[in-house]
Motif scaffolding. Structure first.
Motif, short mmCIF file in Angstrom:
data_model
loop_
_atom_site.label_atom_id
_atom_site.label_comp_id
_atom_site.label_asym_id
_atom_site.label_seq_id
_atom_site.Cartn_x
_atom_site.Cartn_y
_atom_site.Cartn_z
N GLU A 141 30.88 -12.99 70.41
CA GLU A 141 31.61 -12.88 69.43
C GLU A 141 31.99 -12.79 67.55
N ARG A 142 30.99 -14.65 67.68
CA ARG A 142 30.97 -14.37 66.32
C ARG A 142 30.30 -13.57 65.43
N ASN A 143 28.79 -13.01 65.99
CA ASN A 143 27.84 -12.60 65.24
C ASN A 143 27.94 -10.60 64.48
N ASN A 144 28.17 -10.50 63.46
CA ASN A 144 28.30 -8.68 63.10
C ASN A 144 27.65 -7.95 64.64
N ILE A 145 26.45 -8.34 64.48
CA ILE A 145 25.36 -7.54 65.52
C ILE A 145 25.82 -6.92 67.07
N SER A 146 26.52 -7.87 67.48
CA SER A 146 27.10 -8.25 69.02
C SER A 146 27.95 -7.37 68.41
N ARG A 147 28.85 -7.16 67.70
CA ARG A 147 30.26 -6.40 67.45
C ARG A 147 29.59 -4.91 67.70
N GLU A 148 28.62 -4.80 66.64
CA GLU A 148 28.19 -3.74 65.97
C GLU A 148 26.93 -2.65 67.38
N VAL A 149 26.27 -3.93 67.99
CA VAL A 149 25.78 -2.93 69.32
C VAL A 149 26.77 -2.82 69.86
N MET A 150 27.96 -3.80 70.57
CA MET A 150 29.04 -2.50 71.96
C MET A 150 29.80 -1.99 70.89
N ALA A 151 29.63 -1.60 69.95
CA ALA A 151 30.50 -0.31 69.35
C ALA A 151 30.04 0.74 69.52
#
Ligand code: ATP
Ligand code: ATP
Ligand code: MG
Ligand code: MG
Lengths: 251, 251
Positions: free
Chosen positions: B186-196
């Motif tokens: 959850e600290r990485n932007n790319i994780s949140r972007e892919v999840m979204a």
């Protein structure tokens, strides 16, 4: 004549595409003429250079299957890097190749058409040791094995090396350029353990350069950029530049 | 009758084996009888349960190719998890399957011999959409798609879903159980972007449970253990237990 290098390992997600893309960029920065051939039906290398793989009229599957389709018709360029793209039609080519005469040397026959235009030809492979990877190895002088720092990758090396030895019986030029440790994180025990095991078993066949884990390497393809373009000063880009220099010393 | 679930995605290294192994362990902890079938020539699932894949007399390639070899002869057990192992001979089986009648339903025919002994049958697949994954999908009621948080994985989903749709024309039972986000940080932007992006495109087909990045998940196989055995209280093991519960609700 170009140095032809297969980047392969049947273990998935070990950094084959990331290495093919960023080593191409590194060698180009060092002034070399580079062709990157995408032999993976996923088309990840092709996508990274902004090629719309769904609308290709010609791709690597045509080059492999059709004697009348010449290599030069399937070359895109971005800066001084040339790319011969693929897309999922390569899955059908793989099935059809099984029924063809000389199925293992289709790429080798065609690569001769363009080889003299380049200093380096890199070939990105799918995560398997099937006919597509065999074609790449049969056409190559060298192979690089990216290995991420995990248990499954360590055991997978034996399987890939067994396939290389098979191919070496027919392609006397093929040699191992090096084993490349990827996603290395010196704070984790497992990274140090895997590195120690590899150096123990394969000695100087392991590149001195290890590619450290760097989130910029994961982010760059989403921006259709190599790491060197995306974050010139980052860990990933400096590691791949160091690798490019080491490759120049080893060939 | 058992719920038969294929764990697949042609993108390499997205967490197929880690999910197959730890979901098996989670369902077993919840009291279910589980068979894990290894349909990957790398044999990573088999190795994780301590099976010496190099010395197998029988493995999945014999089950697929030989009408006289029955499924029950290729089952090992560890605790209350049963495993039907594979090894690199499955690479040759893949080539030979291409020439056989009914090549896509060999597994489906044999799985009937053991199906009634289990509550769940999980099938670990190689990183491809070839004949081995097709056999798994033809034999299944459900499929789980592990997706790691990277650009290449996002684009790969379309290719895997296209293959599932092909198979659904012949296997009317097959449904998507869910898309599983793996290696989430959850600290990485790319994780949140892919999840979204995934929740945007696939809505409730995305499991509520995301598997967070946990170094214990990388370490456990080296100790020939599932995460649940290796580190009961860790992130990885609690995420896979949560997934096991969510799977029970969805079937
Ligand atoms: N050094 C690194 N640091 C951080 N992330 C990395 C690194 N190398 C690769 N990655 C990321 O890890 C994932 C897997 O890498 P990549 O796709 O290059 O592997 P691959 O071997 O080509 O996979 P496949 O087997 O599917 O072809 C990608 O999301 C990539 O961006
Ligand atoms: N949530 C996680 N956190 C940290 N590491 C993970 C996680 N899930 C998987 N891994 C590690 O990432 C690597 C790739 O995972 P795994 O081998 O399960 O993927 P796969 O899809 O089965 O690969 P292949 O395509 O080769 O079959 C392994 O080293 C594994 O231990
Ligand atoms: Mg790749
Ligand atoms: Mg696997």
């Amino acid at each position: 004549m170009a140095h032809i290098i297969t980047i392969g390992n049947q273990k998935g997600g070990c950094g084959k595409t990331t290495t093919a893309v960023n080593l191409s960029a590194g060698l180009a920065v060092l002034g070399k003429r580079v062709l990157l051939i995408d032999m993976d039906p996923q088309g990840n290398s092709s996508l990274t250079f902004g090629i719309n793989i769904e609308d290709l009229h010609i791709s690597m599957s045509d080059i492999l299957l059709d004697d009348n389709v010449h290599f030069k018709y399937n070359i895109f360029s971005k800066g001084n890097i040339h790319i011969a793209p693929s897309n999922p039609t390569l899955n059908y080519a793989e099935e059809r190749l099984h029924t063809m005469e000389g199925k293992a040397t289709r790429l080798k026959e065609k690569i001769g058409e363009v080889e003299s235009n380049y200093d380096f030809i890199l070939i990105d492979c799918p995560p398997s040791i099937g006919i597509l990877t065999t074609n790449a190895l049969m056409a190559s002088h060298w192979t690089i094995l990216p290995v991420d720092v995990g248990f499954y990758s360590l055991v997978g090396i034996k399987q890939y090396l067994a396939r290389i030895e098979d191919v070496m019986e027919q392609n006397k030029n093929l040699k191992i350029l090096g084993i490349l440790v990827t996603m290395y994180n010196e704070r984790n025990n497992i990274s140090r353990e895997v590195m120690a095991k590899l150096k123990g078993s394969f000695k100087d066949k392991v590149f001195n350069t290890a590619i450290r884990r760097d989130i910029k390497l994961t982010e760059a393809p989403g921006h259709l950029q190599t790491a060197i373009e995306y974050m010139w000063r980052g860990r990933g880009s400096s590691d791949y530049l160091a690798l490019s220099n080491e490759v120049l010393k080893r060939v």
